[in-house]
Scaffold this motif. Sequence first.
Motif, PDB file in Angstrom:
ATOM      1  N   TRP A 222     -18.577   7.814 -21.185  1.00 41.26           N
ATOM      2  CA  TRP A 222     -18.796   8.202 -19.943  1.00 41.26           C
ATOM      3  C   TRP A 222     -18.523  10.023 -19.715  1.00 41.26           C
ATOM      4  CZ3 TRP A 222     -16.162  10.169 -15.508  1.00 41.26           C
ATOM      5  CH2 TRP A 222     -16.721   9.760 -14.201  1.00 41.26           C
ATOM      6  N   ILE A 223     -17.430  10.203 -20.232  1.00 40.13           N
ATOM      7  CA  ILE A 223     -17.157  11.772 -20.194  1.00 40.13           C
ATOM      8  C   ILE A 223     -18.209  12.638 -20.753  1.00 40.13           C
ATOM      9  CG2 ILE A 223     -15.582  13.593 -20.676  1.00 40.13           C
ATOM     10  CD1 ILE A 223     -13.197  11.842 -20.429  1.00 40.13           C
TER      11      ILE A 223
ATOM     12  N   ASN B 126     -21.257  11.958 -21.523  1.00 43.40           N
ATOM     13  CA  ASN B 126     -22.650  11.898 -20.799  1.00 43.40           C
ATOM     14  C   ASN B 126     -22.362  12.639 -19.407  1.00 43.40           C
ATOM     15  OD1 ASN B 126     -25.047  10.570 -20.546  1.00 43.40           O
ATOM     16  ND2 ASN B 126     -24.487   9.065 -18.991  1.00 43.40           N
ATOM     17  N   LEU B 127     -21.220  12.626 -18.661  1.00 45.70           N
ATOM     18  CA  LEU B 127     -21.131  13.291 -17.687  1.00 45.70           C
ATOM     19  C   LEU B 127     -21.323  14.909 -17.935  1.00 45.70           C
ATOM     20  CD1 LEU B 127     -20.011  13.751 -14.561  1.00 45.70           C
ATOM     21  CD2 LEU B 127     -17.685  13.834 -15.640  1.00 45.70           C
TER      22      LEU B 127
ATOM     23  N   LEU C 211     -20.461   2.985 -12.450  1.00 46.94           N
ATOM     24  CA  LEU C 211     -19.576   4.347 -12.917  1.00 46.94           C
ATOM     25  C   LEU C 211     -20.709   5.227 -13.749  1.00 46.94           C
ATOM     26  CD1 LEU C 211     -15.966   3.138 -14.194  1.00 46.94           C
ATOM     27  CD2 LEU C 211     -16.619   4.778 -12.270  1.00 46.94           C
ATOM     28  N   ASN C 212     -21.349   4.602 -14.395  1.00 47.94           N
ATOM     29  CA  ASN C 212     -22.666   5.290 -15.224  1.00 47.94           C
ATOM     30  C   ASN C 212     -23.391   6.129 -14.188  1.00 47.94           C
ATOM     31  OD1 ASN C 212     -22.154   5.220 -17.695  1.00 47.94           O
ATOM     32  ND2 ASN C 212     -23.265   3.457 -18.162  1.00 47.94           N
TER      33      ASN C 212
ATOM     34  N   GLY D  63     -21.314   8.725 -12.396  1.00 49.17           N
ATOM     35  CA  GLY D  63     -21.163  10.194 -13.378  1.00 49.17           C
ATOM     36  C   GLY D  63     -22.243  10.864 -13.201  1.00 49.17           C
TER      37      GLY D  63
ATOM     38  N   VAL E 259     -22.142   9.427  -5.529  1.00 54.96           N
ATOM     39  CA  VAL E 259     -20.821   9.148  -5.895  1.00 54.96           C
ATOM     40  C   VAL E 259     -20.135   8.468  -4.880  1.00 54.96           C
ATOM     41  CG1 VAL E 259     -18.617  10.187  -6.849  1.00 54.96           C
ATOM     42  CG2 VAL E 259     -20.657  11.102  -7.413  1.00 54.96           C
TER      43      VAL E 259
END
Length: 413
Positions: free
Chosen positions: A25-26, A28-29, A152-153, A156, A278
């Motif tokens: 996730w981080i 990809n962010l 969350l995806n 992000g 978001v």
Amino acid sequence: MTAPASPKPTSAFAPLANRSFLAMWIANLMSNVGGWMQTTGAAWEMTSLTQEPIFVALLAAAGTLPMFLFCFFAGILADRFDRRRYIICCQIWMMAVAATMAVLAYFGLLNHWNLLALSFCMGLGNAMNAPAWHAVVPEIVSGPLLRPAIALNSAGFNLARTIGPVIGQLLLSLVGVFLLFAINAFTYVGVILAMRAWKRPAEARAAQRRETLGEAARAGIAFVRGSAEMRAIFARGVCFFVPGMAMGTLLPVIGRFELGLDEFEFGILYGVFGIGAVAAAFTMPMVNRLLGPERATIWAMGISAAATMMAALVMTPVVVGIAVTITGGCWITVIANNSASVQMILPNYMRARGMAVHQMVFFGALVLGSLLWGKVANFFDVRTALVASAATLVPFTVLAASIKIHGASTPRV
């Protein structure tokens, strides 16, 4: 006899307790921050090269058309080969495209035609990557964590949409567009490292079927054709994204020519879409519990129509900014709930192909909507396009409300 305790509601942040999901996730962010820096830089560059709204619409279409053309083939490959290695290959391709854009921009060789071509190549990388990326999420998190993980995806992605344009346009005013493209190329390294560190479950590899490409294509088509739930989700998505695409497509023209914004203000206008998205993603578990995913989706469609009409009638920076923020929240609600419903329906061996068809329908609707509203704005003006978009979205929202989706609440394996 004591009644059993009701299950504790799932937190929007619960999937982040999974270390593999958190790492990806981080990464990809960060990659999405670079991607949005590049997107806004390319949009600004295109408006510098030509003032024709149709070219801005073509830039949006160039990035999304590959999703429609190649996504199903990508889904077949992702269901047949190791998804982890496959994603790494896609990331390397997109890194190379971003680096090429940076080199051309540095030497002043970008024009509107090669900018369109490279945007198409970047869209091709995204098209090949997307089905596999969506398919690995249920391999990392599952059960009640799946919907919040998908949200969350999306959060992000839209958090990056908030941060990326502002940073990008600030750097654009100080250094130049080539740096935005170069930073984007570098951010793919994080995703590659995160994917290399992830240990894919053996049972996930075993669940994939070693079909030939022809067999895989026929099986995927047969599954989608035979699923009434999938067809209902696709129909509802088309009802929203074709008529509702005007705001997203024409935002560069609105910001630069209708509102007369400078580079930094232009980045903020792009960023507020992400703020709304978001906020919606983080509140989505609560909203879905109160309304149910289907009703939440329909409400989002209607509110998006109202926000688009508001922007068309009162074309000021503050009002347009509020409308864009609301639209961002509505978009993420529709996208996340539709994607989660598809994920719930698909068995693992069919997941990448099923998600590929979902992405094809989604991006096909975006391309059609982009070209439609770009042409309307070119023939009439931007405000007329926004009014027509909002007015068209109202009956399609009513139609979408009549489409019922059954069997999309329990994940399949």
